[in-house]
Design a protein around this motif. Structure first.
Motif, short mmCIF file in Angstrom:
data_model
loop_
_atom_site.label_atom_id
_atom_site.label_comp_id
_atom_site.label_asym_id
_atom_site.label_seq_id
_atom_site.Cartn_x
_atom_site.Cartn_y
_atom_site.Cartn_z
N ASP A 1 0.86 -1.17 0.00
CA ASP A 1 0.00 0.00 0.00
C ASP A 1 0.91 1.23 0.00
O ASP A 1 2.14 1.12 0.00
CB ASP A 1 -0.97 -0.02 1.19
N GLU A 2 0.32 2.42 -0.01
CA GLU A 2 1.12 3.62 -0.18
C GLU A 2 2.13 3.82 0.95
O GLU A 2 3.30 4.17 0.71
CB GLU A 2 0.20 4.85 -0.28
N GLU A 3 1.71 3.59 2.20
CA GLU A 3 2.62 3.77 3.33
C GLU A 3 3.73 2.73 3.30
O GLU A 3 4.90 3.04 3.56
CB GLU A 3 1.86 3.69 4.64
N GLU A 4 3.38 1.48 2.98
CA GLU A 4 4.38 0.42 2.90
C GLU A 4 5.40 0.72 1.81
O GLU A 4 6.60 0.51 1.98
CB GLU A 4 3.71 -0.92 2.63
N ALA A 5 4.91 1.21 0.67
CA ALA A 5 5.81 1.54 -0.44
C ALA A 5 6.78 2.65 -0.05
O ALA A 5 7.98 2.59 -0.38
CB ALA A 5 5.00 1.96 -1.67
N ARG A 6 6.29 3.67 0.67
CA ARG A 6 7.18 4.75 1.10
C ARG A 6 8.27 4.22 2.03
O ARG A 6 9.45 4.56 1.88
CB ARG A 6 6.37 5.85 1.80
N ARG A 7 7.86 3.38 3.00
CA ARG A 7 8.84 2.83 3.94
C ARG A 7 9.86 1.95 3.22
O ARG A 7 11.07 2.02 3.47
CB ARG A 7 8.14 2.01 5.03
N PHE A 8 9.37 1.10 2.32
CA PHE A 8 10.26 0.17 1.62
C PHE A 8 11.22 0.92 0.71
O PHE A 8 12.41 0.56 0.61
CB PHE A 8 9.43 -0.83 0.81
N ASN A 9 10.76 1.96 0.08
CA ASN A 9 11.63 2.73 -0.82
C ASN A 9 12.70 3.50 -0.04
O ASN A 9 13.81 3.71 -0.55
CB ASN A 9 10.80 3.69 -1.67
N ARG A 10 12.38 3.91 1.18
CA ARG A 10 13.42 4.54 2.01
C ARG A 10 14.54 3.54 2.31
O ARG A 10 15.71 3.90 2.34
CB ARG A 10 12.81 5.06 3.31
N ARG A 11 14.17 2.27 2.51
CA ARG A 11 15.18 1.24 2.77
C ARG A 11 16.01 0.97 1.51
O ARG A 11 17.22 0.74 1.60
CB ARG A 11 14.49 -0.04 3.24
N ILE A 12 15.35 0.98 0.36
CA ILE A 12 16.09 0.79 -0.90
C ILE A 12 17.09 1.93 -1.11
O ILE A 12 18.23 1.71 -1.51
CB ILE A 12 15.12 0.67 -2.08
N ASP A 13 16.66 3.15 -0.83
CA ASP A 13 17.56 4.30 -0.96
C ASP A 13 18.77 4.15 -0.04
O ASP A 13 19.91 4.48 -0.43
CB ASP A 13 16.81 5.60 -0.63
N PHE A 14 18.52 3.67 1.18
CA PHE A 14 19.62 3.48 2.13
C PHE A 14 20.59 2.43 1.61
O PHE A 14 21.81 2.63 1.65
CB PHE A 14 19.05 3.06 3.48
N LEU A 15 20.07 1.31 1.10
CA LEU A 15 20.92 0.25 0.57
C LEU A 15 21.74 0.74 -0.61
O LEU A 15 22.94 0.43 -0.72
CB LEU A 15 20.06 -0.95 0.14
N ASN A 16 21.14 1.53 -1.46
CA ASN A 16 21.82 2.00 -2.66
C ASN A 16 23.04 2.86 -2.34
O ASN A 16 23.95 3.01 -3.17
CB ASN A 16 20.86 2.76 -3.56
N GLN A 17 23.08 3.44 -1.12
CA GLN A 17 24.25 4.22 -0.72
C GLN A 17 25.51 3.36 -0.69
O GLN A 17 26.61 3.86 -0.90
CB GLN A 17 24.02 4.83 0.68
N PHE A 18 25.34 2.06 -0.42
CA PHE A 18 26.48 1.17 -0.32
C PHE A 18 26.84 0.54 -1.68
O PHE A 18 27.86 -0.12 -1.79
CB PHE A 18 26.19 0.05 0.69
N LEU A 19 25.99 0.75 -2.66
CA LEU A 19 26.21 0.13 -3.97
C LEU A 19 26.58 1.13 -5.05
O LEU A 19 27.17 0.75 -6.06
CB LEU A 19 24.95 -0.64 -4.40
N GLY A 20 26.21 2.37 -4.86
CA GLY A 20 26.46 3.36 -5.90
C GLY A 20 25.24 3.53 -6.79
O GLY A 20 24.44 2.61 -6.95
N GLU A 21 25.09 4.70 -7.36
CA GLU A 21 23.91 5.02 -8.15
C GLU A 21 23.75 4.10 -9.37
O GLU A 21 22.64 3.68 -9.71
CB GLU A 21 23.97 6.47 -8.62
N GLU A 22 24.84 3.78 -10.04
CA GLU A 22 24.74 3.00 -11.27
C GLU A 22 24.28 1.57 -11.02
O GLU A 22 23.65 0.97 -11.88
CB GLU A 22 26.09 3.00 -12.00
#
Length: 369
Positions: free
Chosen positions: A280-301
């Motif tokens: 749902d919308e709230e779950e998607a927002r929370r999950f995407n924040r976690r994805i953004d955090f993970l991507n910091q360790f992998l790099g944008e590309e």
């Protein structure tokens, strides 16, 4: 120089394959200056991580020992400490590898306790973690949560709990303790593995020299129970939870030997678990924040894509949809297990009779002059 490599998961990223491959090849690896504990289980989640928990009695290792007195429990922990100290002390130089995916659950204080324990034996400590596509990882984590369920819970409620609990904050804790330069985060993408092998990719990522000449067989370990198995396990856990009052449930068959039950379940069916997880919308927002955090360790590309919200509910496997064939095969696989242990029991009984007969004969012999 002595280096300790901590393989900290994540779960469902080929950890069992890495653990079994390294454990079974421990003798060959040691010749190359790579030290891996030669004892089973090769998954060190059971006998290593427990040493640093602030509440070790909540560990799976404690549940395995229960019921146990405080004195005996203290002796067990001391035995484990000495076991690892002896292993660390046995190497003059090289690399020691410990693999335990539940190291991701350690708090900052617990990681610091681990560092203090290994500091006298190593000049460098680094960690490596494989990470999957978050959506695939969520599916696998839900399946794992079904296996580890300690209380009756329906499938949808369990999925909601998995969504809330799944995260990547452990990466920051390990980075803070070891230093960012000593934390390697690698995407779990089989198509991109070095030489097409997860084990080769593992050593390649670590930059460990001399491994290429060592013929190490990759031991594939698939722990997935599939759609039917997961649905069946949900129903079984509803009636007979694995644990009761902090210990194994005495009413649950094979509660202390779940690996045998899972072995039968995997052999009974091969229908893969396929989930289109919805948010749902709230779950998607929370999950995407976690994805953004993970991507910091992998790099944008090389980062992962965000998920989208949906008004639909995730369709989960239901026990009522399991076909008769699965139950027939499961009962048959369990019957094979019973038969193998019965045959082993018969062999032991025959050997016992033979030894008793020899003992009686020796007792009846007259004394030598």
């Amino acid at each position: 120089m002595k280096t300790l490599v901590l393989h900290i998961g994540m779960a469902k990223t080929g950890t069992s394959t890495i653990q079994n491959s390294l454990g079974q090849a421990s003798a060959v690896l040691r010749e190359r200056g790579i030290l891996c504990a030669p004892w089973k289980p090769f998954n060190h989640s059971f006998d290593f991580t427990v040493l640093f928990l602030e509440e070790p009695r909540k560990s799976f290792f404690y549940k395995q020992q229960s019921p146990i007195t405080d004195e005996e429990w203290s002796k067990q922990l001391q035995r484990l400490r000495q076991q690892w100290i002896d292993l660390f002390s046995s190497m003059a130089q090289g690399t020691c590898i410990i693999s335990a995916e539940n190291l991701t659950r350690l708090s900052l204080t617990e990681i610091q306790s681990l560092q203090a324990f290994v500091a006298p034996y190593f000049t460098k400590v680094q960690a490596i973690a494989y990470v999957r596509d978050p959506l695939k990882s969520l599916k696998s984590q839900w399946e794992q949560d079904v296996k580890e369920l300690q209380e009756p819970m329906d499938a949808q409620a369990l999925l909601q709990r998995t969504k809330r609990r799944m995260g990547y904050r452990f990466l920051q804790r390990w980075s803070d303790c070891l230093g960012a330069e000593n934390l390697l985060v690698r995407k779990f993408e089989p198509a991109a593995f070095h030489n097409g092998s997860l084990v080769d990719d593992f050593f390649f990522a670590l930059g460990v020299e001399g491994f290429g000449e060592a013929a190490i067989e990759e031991v594939e370990s698939n722990q997935s129970l599939g759609a039917d198995g997961t649905a069946f396990l949900l129903a079984l856990n509803q009636r007979y939870p694995q644990y009761q009052d902090g210990a194994f449930n005495p009413q649950r068959g094979l509660a202390r030997r779940l690996h045998l039950f899972y072995q039968a379940m995997r052999a009974a069916g091969d229908q893969p678990l396929k989930l289109q997880i919805k948010f749902d919308e709230e779950e998607a927002r929370r999950f995407n924040r976690r994805i953004d955090f993970l991507n910091q360790f992998l790099g944008e590309e090389s980062g992962f894509a965000a998920v989208e919200a949906s008004e639909e509910e995730t369709l989960l496997p239901e026990p009522c949809a399991i076909g008769t064939d699965y139950y027939v095969e499961l009962v048959n696989e369990l019957a094979h297990l019973v038969e193998s242990f019965a045959e082993r029991s018969d062999e032991l009984a025959a050997e016992n009779r033979r030894l008793n007969a020899l003992l009686e004969e020796s007792e009846g012999d007259p004394p030598e002059a």
